[in-house]
Enzyme design. Structure first.
Site, mmCIF file in Angstrom:
data_model
loop_
_atom_site.group_PDB
_atom_site.id
_atom_site.type_symbol
_atom_site.label_atom_id
_atom_site.label_comp_id
_atom_site.label_asym_id
_atom_site.label_seq_id
_atom_site.Cartn_x
_atom_site.Cartn_y
_atom_site.Cartn_z
ATOM 1 N N CYS A 112 0.893 -1.259 -0.300
ATOM 2 C CA CYS A 112 0.170 0.110 0.055
ATOM 3 C C CYS A 112 0.926 1.213 0.415
ATOM 4 O O CYS A 112 0.158 2.666 -0.470
ATOM 5 C CB CYS A 112 -0.847 -0.187 1.534
ATOM 6 S SG CYS A 112 -2.282 -1.243 1.138
ATOM 7 N N HIS A 246 -3.341 7.673 2.384
ATOM 8 C CA HIS A 246 -3.618 6.271 1.955
ATOM 9 C C HIS A 246 -4.938 5.764 2.569
ATOM 10 O O HIS A 246 -5.490 6.087 3.788
ATOM 11 C CB HIS A 246 -2.618 5.278 2.589
ATOM 12 C CG HIS A 246 -2.851 4.031 1.991
ATOM 13 N ND1 HIS A 246 -3.370 3.372 1.205
ATOM 14 C CD2 HIS A 246 -3.127 2.664 3.329
ATOM 15 C CE1 HIS A 246 -4.054 2.201 1.326
ATOM 16 N NE2 HIS A 246 -3.279 1.879 2.822
ATOM 17 N N ASN A 276 -9.820 0.332 0.954
ATOM 18 C CA ASN A 276 -8.659 -0.120 0.298
ATOM 19 C C ASN A 276 -8.024 -0.479 -0.597
ATOM 20 O O ASN A 276 -8.031 -1.891 -0.633
ATOM 21 C CB ASN A 276 -7.727 -0.781 1.943
ATOM 22 C CG ASN A 276 -6.274 -0.528 1.818
ATOM 23 O OD1 ASN A 276 -5.899 -0.502 0.634
ATOM 24 N ND2 ASN A 276 -5.840 -1.338 3.018
HETATM 25 C C1 LIG Z 1 -9.610 -4.149 11.129
HETATM 26 C C2 LIG Z 1 -9.832 -3.802 11.946
HETATM 27 C C3 LIG Z 1 -11.067 -2.313 11.297
HETATM 28 C C4 LIG Z 1 -10.378 -4.021 13.203
HETATM 29 O O1 LIG Z 1 -11.632 -2.666 14.202
HETATM 30 P P1 LIG Z 1 -10.716 -2.647 15.331
HETATM 31 O O2 LIG Z 1 -11.110 -1.950 16.224
HETATM 32 O O3 LIG Z 1 -9.490 -2.988 15.588
HETATM 33 O O4 LIG Z 1 -12.089 -4.007 15.607
HETATM 34 P P2 LIG Z 1 -10.910 -5.359 16.882
HETATM 35 O O5 LIG Z 1 -10.211 -6.187 16.162
HETATM 36 O O6 LIG Z 1 -10.455 -4.760 18.392
HETATM 37 O O7 LIG Z 1 -12.827 -6.144 17.162
HETATM 38 C C5 LIG Z 1 -13.302 -5.885 17.996
HETATM 39 C C6 LIG Z 1 -14.529 -6.701 17.906
HETATM 40 O O8 LIG Z 1 -15.228 -6.297 16.202
HETATM 41 C C7 LIG Z 1 -15.553 -7.651 15.933
HETATM 42 N N1 LIG Z 1 -15.368 -7.813 15.010
HETATM 43 C C8 LIG Z 1 -13.856 -7.735 14.186
HETATM 44 N N2 LIG Z 1 -14.600 -7.069 12.596
HETATM 45 C C9 LIG Z 1 -15.660 -7.542 12.847
HETATM 46 C C10 LIG Z 1 -16.713 -7.153 11.563
HETATM 47 N N3 LIG Z 1 -15.874 -7.386 10.440
HETATM 48 N N4 LIG Z 1 -17.079 -7.373 11.872
HETATM 49 C C11 LIG Z 1 -18.449 -7.217 13.188
HETATM 50 N N5 LIG Z 1 -17.300 -7.349 14.211
HETATM 51 C C12 LIG Z 1 -16.547 -7.514 13.895
HETATM 52 C C13 LIG Z 1 -13.605 -8.706 16.452
HETATM 53 O O9 LIG Z 1 -14.147 -9.944 16.737
HETATM 54 C C14 LIG Z 1 -14.268 -8.416 18.400
HETATM 55 O O10 LIG Z 1 -15.018 -8.634 19.341
HETATM 56 P P3 LIG Z 1 -14.806 -8.710 20.337
HETATM 57 O O11 LIG Z 1 -14.668 -7.837 20.924
HETATM 58 O O12 LIG Z 1 -16.420 -9.897 20.559
HETATM 59 O O13 LIG Z 1 -13.546 -10.096 20.544
HETATM 60 C C15 LIG Z 1 -9.203 -2.528 12.331
HETATM 61 O O14 LIG Z 1 -8.015 -3.656 13.683
HETATM 62 C C16 LIG Z 1 -8.002 -1.651 11.162
HETATM 63 O O15 LIG Z 1 -8.121 -1.316 10.552
HETATM 64 N N6 LIG Z 1 -6.897 -2.406 11.902
HETATM 65 C C17 LIG Z 1 -6.047 -1.511 10.399
HETATM 66 C C18 LIG Z 1 -6.404 -2.265 9.343
HETATM 67 C C19 LIG Z 1 -5.491 -1.608 7.942
HETATM 68 O O16 LIG Z 1 -5.576 -0.660 7.497
HETATM 69 N N7 LIG Z 1 -4.726 -2.926 7.231
HETATM 70 C C20 LIG Z 1 -3.814 -2.484 5.817
HETATM 71 C C21 LIG Z 1 -3.035 -1.456 6.158
HETATM 72 S S1 LIG Z 1 -2.295 -0.849 4.568
#
Ligand SMILES: CC(C)(COP(=O)(O)OP(=O)(O)OC[C@H]1O[C@@H](n2cnc3c(N)ncnc32)[C@H](O)[C@@H]1OP(=O)(O)O)[C@@H](O)C(=O)NCCC(=O)NCCS
Length: 319
Positions: A112, A246, A276
């Site tokens: 990315c 980004h 993304n």
């Molecule tokens: C992936 C992302 C959206 C997850 O969001 P988050 O706020 O960190 O969520 P968490 O991983 O803490 O999960 C919170 C809860 O939501 C749940 N959850 C995760 N994905 C979910 C989805 N798509 N829908 C519903 N619930 C979801 C998890 O299982 C967790 O449940 P629990 O508390 O019962 O265990 C976030 O971490 C993110 O954007 N990270 C960066 C990713 C990125 O940009 N990657 C590319 C870089 S180039």
């Protein structure tokens, strides 16, 4: 000499996949995805379309916009981590299809952050006097590498391509860049199969990500890249007319601009429509910003990217 962006173009696949569509295949909801990422929908290629197909359309549009013929291109760089094949490169496919017979061509792999790395390479070649006209493309089709049962990744990504034509210019163009890699964090965002360590995809051909780790990194990477690229240009925060970060997650962007005190009006966001799109994210946003008239001659534009590697970088551009 500076590398001036004299034309932009982009390409998005026709198929729209909404959050509601995803809620039918994994346990998620439109509300959760919007609140946690800002994404409402994304574009997804069909089985017959590969990265070079999107890249070609974006490149043709950028060349038409720049009023530059294919014969004038001296170098094609395609930033991608989802090439049609391990070799030949997407850049060589493009060179042939554009009939850019005077050009050299290669792919650059920095996920990315790819477009910002590519712009740093291309602008350095122009500043050094090595080339006058370069076609730079960011293109990825990461939806082909998504595990559609993993709600932590399949909600995030979309497909697209964006392209710019760079030309040597005395006055405006790229005035500074910054890039950095942190390979020690590489395991937090991985496509394990398909490479020489695992050519038969025994470890899976899908993106695996530690979302929380990548989120923490992304916030730090976006902030650092803006600070460092401004340092490299002796410009201040107040001089910036538009930041094009980004387009990964609105919470990453909001967190950083709030901390840095950058007004929302100075930040371009289109991730709600595309998710993304990896190396395409920044040039796609740049093309839309230019088309919408958000960029005026003389504006200072900061482009910033971060991604697998982990890598991050930024470019400062006088439009
Ligand atoms: C992936 C992302 C959206 C997850 O969001 P988050 O706020 O960190 O969520 P968490 O991983 O803490 O999960 C919170 C809860 O939501 C749940 N959850 C995760 N994905 C979910 C989805 N798509 N829908 C519903 N619930 C979801 C998890 O299982 C967790 O449940 P629990 O508390 O019962 O265990 C976030 O971490 C993110 O954007 N990270 C960066 C990713 C990125 O940009 N990657 C590319 C870089 S180039």
């Amino acid at each position: 000499m500076k590398a001036k962006i004299i034309g932009t173009g982009s390409c998005i696949p026709a198929k729209v996949v909404t959050n509601d569509d995803l809620s039918k295949i994994v346990e998620t909801s439109d509300e959760w995805i919007r609140e946690r990422t800002g994404i409402r929908e994304r574009r997804v290629t069909d089985a017959a379309t590969a990265t070079s197909d999107l890249a070609l359309v974006a490149a043709e549009k950028a060349l038409a916009n720049a009023k530059v013929s294919a014969a004038e291109i001296e170098l094609i760089i395609v930033c991608t981590c989802s090439p049609d094949t391990l070799f030949p490169s997407v850049a060589c496919i493009l060179q042939d299809k554009l009939k850019a017979t005077n050009a050299s061509a290669f792919d650059l792999s920095s996920a990315c952050a790819g477009f910002n790395f590519g712009l740093a390479v291309a602008s350095s070649l122009i500043e050094a006097g090595r080339h006058k006209t370069i076609l730079l493309v960011g293109a990825d089709t990461l939806t082909k590498y998504l595990d559609w049962t993993d709600r932590g990744t399949c909600i995030l990504f979309g497909d697209a391509a964006g392209a710019v034509v760079l030309k040597a210019d005395q006055d405006s163009g790229v005035i500074g860049n910054f890039w950095k890699a942190e390979g020690n964090l590489r395991n937090s965002l991985v496509m394990p199969g398909g490479g020489s360590r695992d050519p038969e995809n025994k470890n899976g051909r899908f993106i695996r990500m530690d979302g929380k780790e990548v989120f923490k990194f992304a916030v730090r990477a976006l902030e650092t890249s803006i600070i460092e690229v401004l340092k490299a240009t002796s410009c201040s925060f107040d001089d910036v007319n538009l930041l094009i970060p980004h387009q990964a997650n609105i919470r990453i962007i909001d967190h950083v601009i709030k901390k840095m005190g950058l007004p929302k009006e100075k930040v371009y966001v289109n991730l709600q429509k595309y998710g993304n799109t990896s190396a395409a994210s920044v040039p796609l946003a740049l093309d839309e910003a230019a088309t919408e008239g958000r960029l005026k001659r003389g504006d200072l534009v900061i482009l910033s990217g971060f991604g697998a590697g982990l890598t991050y970088g930024a470019n400062a551009v006088i439009w």
